[in-house]
Design a protein around this motif. Structure first.
Motif, mmCIF file in Angstrom:
data_model
loop_
_atom_site.group_PDB
_atom_site.id
_atom_site.type_symbol
_atom_site.label_atom_id
_atom_site.label_comp_id
_atom_site.label_asym_id
_atom_site.label_seq_id
_atom_site.Cartn_x
_atom_site.Cartn_y
_atom_site.Cartn_z
ATOM 1 N N GLU A 285 0.862 -1.198 0.000
ATOM 2 C CA GLU A 285 0.000 0.000 0.000
ATOM 3 C C GLU A 285 0.891 1.238 0.000
ATOM 4 O OE1 GLU A 285 -3.238 -0.215 2.765
ATOM 5 O OE2 GLU A 285 -3.814 1.860 2.360
ATOM 6 N N ILE A 287 2.086 5.140 -1.233
ATOM 7 C CA ILE A 287 1.657 6.471 -1.660
ATOM 8 C C ILE A 287 2.903 7.162 -2.213
ATOM 9 C CG2 ILE A 287 -0.249 6.667 -0.026
ATOM 10 C CD1 ILE A 287 2.810 8.543 0.812
ATOM 11 N N ARG A 295 6.253 5.212 -1.104
ATOM 12 C CA ARG A 295 6.474 4.778 0.273
ATOM 13 C C ARG A 295 5.195 4.140 0.790
ATOM 14 N NH1 ARG A 295 9.880 8.002 3.584
ATOM 15 N NH2 ARG A 295 11.413 8.959 2.228
ATOM 16 N N PHE A 297 2.079 3.791 3.055
ATOM 17 C CA PHE A 297 1.251 4.782 3.740
ATOM 18 C C PHE A 297 1.789 4.963 5.166
ATOM 19 C CE2 PHE A 297 -2.854 5.051 6.279
ATOM 20 C CZ PHE A 297 -2.874 6.428 6.251
ATOM 21 N N ARG A 298 1.842 6.196 5.628
ATOM 22 C CA ARG A 298 2.565 6.540 6.860
ATOM 23 C C ARG A 298 2.142 5.712 8.080
ATOM 24 N NH1 ARG A 298 0.837 8.594 10.673
ATOM 25 N NH2 ARG A 298 2.538 9.975 11.301
ATOM 26 N N ASP A 299 0.855 5.380 8.211
ATOM 27 C CA ASP A 299 0.409 4.614 9.373
ATOM 28 C C ASP A 299 1.056 3.229 9.381
ATOM 29 O OD1 ASP A 299 -1.123 6.821 9.727
ATOM 30 O OD2 ASP A 299 -3.054 5.791 9.757
ATOM 31 N N ILE A 300 1.268 2.682 8.180
ATOM 32 C CA ILE A 300 1.914 1.365 8.080
ATOM 33 C C ILE A 300 3.368 1.496 8.519
ATOM 34 C CG2 ILE A 300 2.605 -0.471 6.476
ATOM 35 C CD1 ILE A 300 0.130 0.251 4.791
ATOM 36 N N ARG A 301 4.027 2.545 8.028
ATOM 37 C CA ARG A 301 5.428 2.759 8.411
ATOM 38 C C ARG A 301 5.550 2.969 9.912
ATOM 39 N NH1 ARG A 301 5.180 7.206 4.429
ATOM 40 N NH2 ARG A 301 6.625 8.412 5.691
#
Lengths: 379, 318
Positions: A285, A287, A295, A297-301
C-alpha cells in the motif's frame, strides 16, 4: 554464502598496473584479463564481468538526502558501482545506467582525497560508508580493499568507516588494525523476506555469524532493517530476527540500528515486475512521498517502526535507533520525539559514536579553532 | 524486386474466399465505400497467381465492391506463380504503412504477420517505427497475444474503446478475466489514463488478495456499481473509488475516520481542515470559503471555540 568470482576482468589501461589490479590478478587466477583504453558503456549486463576503471569524479560525496525527510548526514565513499546480489527491490536497477560490476582502480586517488578531506575538516566527526552504490564487502575477497581502508580509518582521529553488507565476506577483516574506527554493518530482514527478495545474499544466520566474528575481533557493529517489507507475517518475522540478533551479538557492541520501510522511485515498479515477476513487494500500500518516491502509507510505516523500536528498547534502552529518511511526524509517532529535539539526526548519530565507540573529535590547533562553529568546513 | 505483371483479370478467376493476406481494419469507416462510389477503383488491386487461379493480396474491400457492382474484370497487379510469399507480404506491409493511419487492430495483426515472417526478435526496425511499436521482446509478445485474442478484442482496439496501454496490460490476462474486463472497458467508455488505472488496480487487488482478476470483477460491489442506473461517467467514478478503497485499505480507513472526526468537530460552514495528501508530511491546512467580510468574521467567531477546544486534537490522532 558463495560469491561467484568474476570470470572476466576488463581493466582500463590507466589502472592496469595499479595495486588493485595486481591484487585481482592474484586472487582471480581463473579469470581472463583484458586491458582497454576505456571501458565501453553497455546496456546489457554480463554477470561474470568485472570492470576496473580510472575514476575521475569525487570519491567522497554527501548522502543524497532530500529536504522533506530527516537525513543522517552520512558521507558516501564510492569504491565502485553495481551489485550482483540481485535483490528484487534494489534501487541500483534504476539509479545506475551501467549494468556491470565496476571498481575504481585508482585507489591512490581515493586515499589522497580522503587525506585531504580529513586534513581540512578536523573539528568534527565524519561518518563515512562505502555501501551506497555497491555492497561494501561483495568483492572484498578478491579486492582486499578493506585491508587498506580499515587501517587508514584507524589512523584518523575523527573518522568512522561503516561497511554495509548483505554478505558474510569478513575474512579480510580478521586480524586488521581497525583502531575501533570501523563499524561493520548488516542489512537485516526476516528469513522469509531474505529468501524471497534477497535470494543470492548471505542468509540471516550467516550474516549474524559474521557479525559475531567481527565483534570478536573488536569491531563495532550496526544493523539496518532497511528495507522493511510489509507482508502478512511481518510482526513475527521481524521479532524473530531481532531475537536472533540479540541472541548472537552483545547489544553493547552495536552503535546503531536504522529502520527504513521500503521506498523506491516509481520507475522501479515496472523493472521489478519484469525482472522479478514472483516478487510481490511492489503491490504494497504505497503512496507517493514528498520526495517523489513511493512509500508505504505513513500509518503502516509508523506501525513497523513502533513495533521494532519497542522490542529494541526492551533489550537495550540506550541503543541508538534511527529512521532513515522519515519526517518528524513519523518520528513522533514511532519514538515520541523528533530528531530536532535531540540535536538533529546527525547529532544523534555522532553522540552514538562518542558514547559507544569513544571517538570524540577534538580541535587540536589554534588555526583549527578558527573554523566554523561546528569546527568543520564540510559541515 | 518480385516479378510482377500488370494486366486485366476476370473476377471469376479470383478466389475471394482465400483470406490469407487479409488485414481486417475492424472499423466501420465509410471512407473507402464513399470513394469507390464517387470514383471507382483508382489503384490496381494486388493478386497472387497460384495454379492458374488468383488469390487476393491487397484490395479485399475493393474486390467485394466490384463483385457486388457486377464487374467482370479488373486491372490488377499480379505476383506471378511461384513468387516468394514472404516478399509479397513485405511489399503489402510496406504499402499499408505508407497509406496512412493504422488502427490498433491493424497494428496487432501487422506485428503478428511480421513476427511470423521475420521471427519475433528480428522484425526490422523500420517496420516497428512505422507502426510506432516498441522494439522490446515483451512489447512484441503482448502484441502477438492481442492479435490472437479474436474479433471482439480487435473491434474494441479498432474503435478506440480500449486504449493501447490498457490493451497491453490485459493482453496476458486469462480468459474469464479478459472477457470481463473487455466488457467493462467497453461499457465505461473512459479515457486512456483511467482505463490503465482501472486495469492496474484490478490486477493489483487480485495479487494482494491472492485471487483471480475475474474474481475481483465478480465482487458484489463491482457488479452492483455496474448495474446501477447511472451514466457511464458516474459508473466510472464509483468504480474508481471502490477499487481505490480496496487497493489502499489502510489509507481509505484513515480518510473515512478523519472525515468522521472532522464532521464531529463541528467547524462552521465555510471552514475546513485539509490534511496533507495521503497524510504524508506535516503540512496541514485550513480552508476558509466566504463571499463577504461579515461572513468571514462569522466563520472566525464560530470557529474560534472549536479550534481552542481539545476536540481538535482528536482530528489529528493517528
Amino acid at each position: 554464502m558463495k560469491i561467484r568470482p568474476p570470470r572476466k576482468v576488463v581493466l582500463e589501461s590507466a589502472v592496469a598496473k595499479s595495486p588493485l589490479s595486481e591484487t585481482l590478478r592474484k586472487n582471480l587466477p581463473a579469470a581472463s584479463f583484458e586491458i582497454v583504453d576505456r571501458v565501453r558503456d553497455v546496456s546489457a549486463r554480463s554477470p561474470d564481468l568485472l570492470e576496473v576503471v580510472d575514476f575521475h569524479g569525487r570519491f567522497l560525496k554527501s548522502c543524497p538526502g532530500t529536504r522533506h525527510y530527516n537525513c543522517c548526514g552520512y558521507r558516501i565513499l564510492n569504491l565502485g558501482t553495481q551489485c550482483s546480489i540481485n535483490c528484487t527491490y534494489c534501487i541500483l536497477q534504476v539509479y545506475l545506467n551501467q549494468p556491470n560490476l565496476r571498481l575504481f582502480g585508482n585507489l591512490d586517488g581515493m586515499f589522497r582525497e580522503l587525506s585531504d578531506f580529513f586534513d581540512q575538516n578536523r573539528g568534527c566527526l565524519h561518518r563515512i560508508g562505502t555501501g551506497e552504490f555497491t555492497d561494501s564487502l561483495l568483492l572484498d575477497p578478491f579486492t582486499g580493499i578493506t585491508r587498506s581502508i580499515v587501517p587508514f580509518f584507524a589512523s584518523t582521529p575523527n573518522g568512522v568507516l561503516e561497511l554495509k553488507t548483505k554478505t558474510d565476506s569478513v575474512g579480510n577483516l580478521i586480524g586488521l588494525d581497525h583502531g575501533g574506527h570501523t563499524i561493520v554493518a548488516w542489512s537485516l530482514n526476516p528469513e522469509e523476506v531474505q529468501r524471497r527478495e534477497e535470494p543470492l545474499s548471505a542468509t540471516i544466520s550467516e550474516r549474524l555469524e559474521a557479525a559475531r566474528a567481527c565483534s570478536g575481533e573488536g569491531y563495532f557493529l550496526a544493523f539496518h532493517f532497511d528495507p522493511i517489507i510489509d507482508y502478512p507475517r511481518w510482526k513475527s518475522g521481524y521479532a524473530q530476527t531481532l531475537d536472533r540478533l540479540f541472541d548472537t551479538v552483545d547489544p553493547a557492541r552495536i552503535v546503531w540500528i536504522s529502520l527504513g520501510a521500503l521506498r523506491f522511485m516509481p520507475e522501479l515498479k515496472t523493472i521489478v515486475k519484469a525482472r522479478h515477476p514472483a516478487s510481490r513487494i511492489v503491490y504494497g500500500e504505497f503512496i507517493r512521498g514528498l520526495d517523489g518516491k513511493m512509500r508505504y502509507f505513513r500509518d503502516i510505516r509508523a506501525e513497523f517502526y513502533s513495533f521494532i523500536v519497542e522490542r529494541i528498547r526492551k533489550v537495550d534502552p540506550g541503543l541508538c535507533v534511527y529512521l532513515c529518511m522519515e519526517s518528524d511526524d513519523v518520528w513522533l509517532d514511532s519514538f515520541g520525539f523528533s530528531p530536532g529535539r535531540r540535536g538533529g539526526l546527525s547529532g544523534m548519530l555522532d553522540r552514538a559514536v562518542e558514547q559507544r565507540m569513544g571517538i570524540v573529535p577534538s580541535i587540536a590547533s589554534p588555526a583549527e579553532a578558527d573554523q566554523p562553529a561546528s569546527g568543520c568546513k564540510a559541515c | 524486386m518480385t516479378e510482377v505483371d500488370l494486366c486485366h483479370v476476370g473476377l471469376s478467376q479470383i478466389d475471394l474466399g482465400d483470406c490469407t493476406f487479409e488485414l481486417r481494419s475492424f472499423s466501420d469507416s465509410n471512407r473507402l465505400a464513399d470513394s469507390l462510389a464517387r470514383a471507382g477503383i483508382l489503384d490496381p488491386v494486388w493478386l497472387g497467381e497460384k495454379s492458374g487461379k488468383f488469390f487476393v493480396v491487397d484490395g479485399f474491400k475493393r474486390l467485394r465492391w466490384a463483385k457486388d457492382k457486377g464487374s467482370d474484370c479488373l486491372f490488377c497487379r499480379i505476383f506471378k506463380e511461384g513468387c516468394d510469399l514472404r516478399r509479397v507480404w513485405v511489399e503489402k506491409l510496406e504499402k499499408r504503412l505508407c497509406e496512412g493511419e493504422i488502427n490498433l487492430a491493424e497494428k496487432a495483426q501487422i506485428i503478428a504477420v511480421l513476427a511470423e515472417l521475420f521471427g519475433p526478435g528480428e522484425i526490422p526496425g523500420f517496420f516497428l517505427s512505422g507502426l510506432k511499436a516498441a522494439n522490446r521482446p515483451e512489447a512484441i509478445r503482448k502484441w502477438l497475444l492481442l492479435a490472437g485474442k479474436g474479433p471482439r478484442m480487435l473491434e474494441a482496439l479498432a474503435s478506440g474503446e480500449v486504449c493501447e496501454r490498457a490493451a497491453m496490460e490485459i493482453s496476458d490476462w486469462d480468459d474469464p478475466g479478459f472477457d470481463s474486463v473487455l466488457a467493462l472497458l467497453r461499457a465505461l467508455k473512459c479515457s486512456a489514463s483511467i482505463q490503465v488505472e482501472i486495469v492496474e488496480r484490478i490486477s493489483e487487488i487480485a495479487i494482494r488478495q491472492e485471487s483471480s482478476r475475474a474474481a475481483v470483477l465478480e465482487l458484489a460491489p463491482v457488479r452492483e456499481i455496474l448495474s446501477r442506473e447511472m451514466n457511464h461517467r458516474e459508473k466510472t467514478a464509483a468504480l474508481r473509488q471502490y477499487l481505490a478503497e480496496v487497493r489502499n485499505p489502510r489509507l481509505s480507513l484513515r480518510r473515512k475516520r478523519f472525515q468522521r472526526e472532522l464532521e464531529a468537530l463541528g467547524l462552521p460552514l465555510g471552514a475546513r481542515v485539509v490534511p496533507p495528501e495521503a497524510f504524508e508530511g506535516g503540512e496541514w491546512s485550513m480552508q476558509l470559503s466566504f463571499t463577504r467580510p461579515e461572513e468571514l468574521r462569522k466563520i472566525f467567531r464560530l470557529a474560534e471555540p472549536v479550534v481552542a477546544s481539545n476536540r481538535l486534537d482528536k482530528v489529528f490522532e493517528k
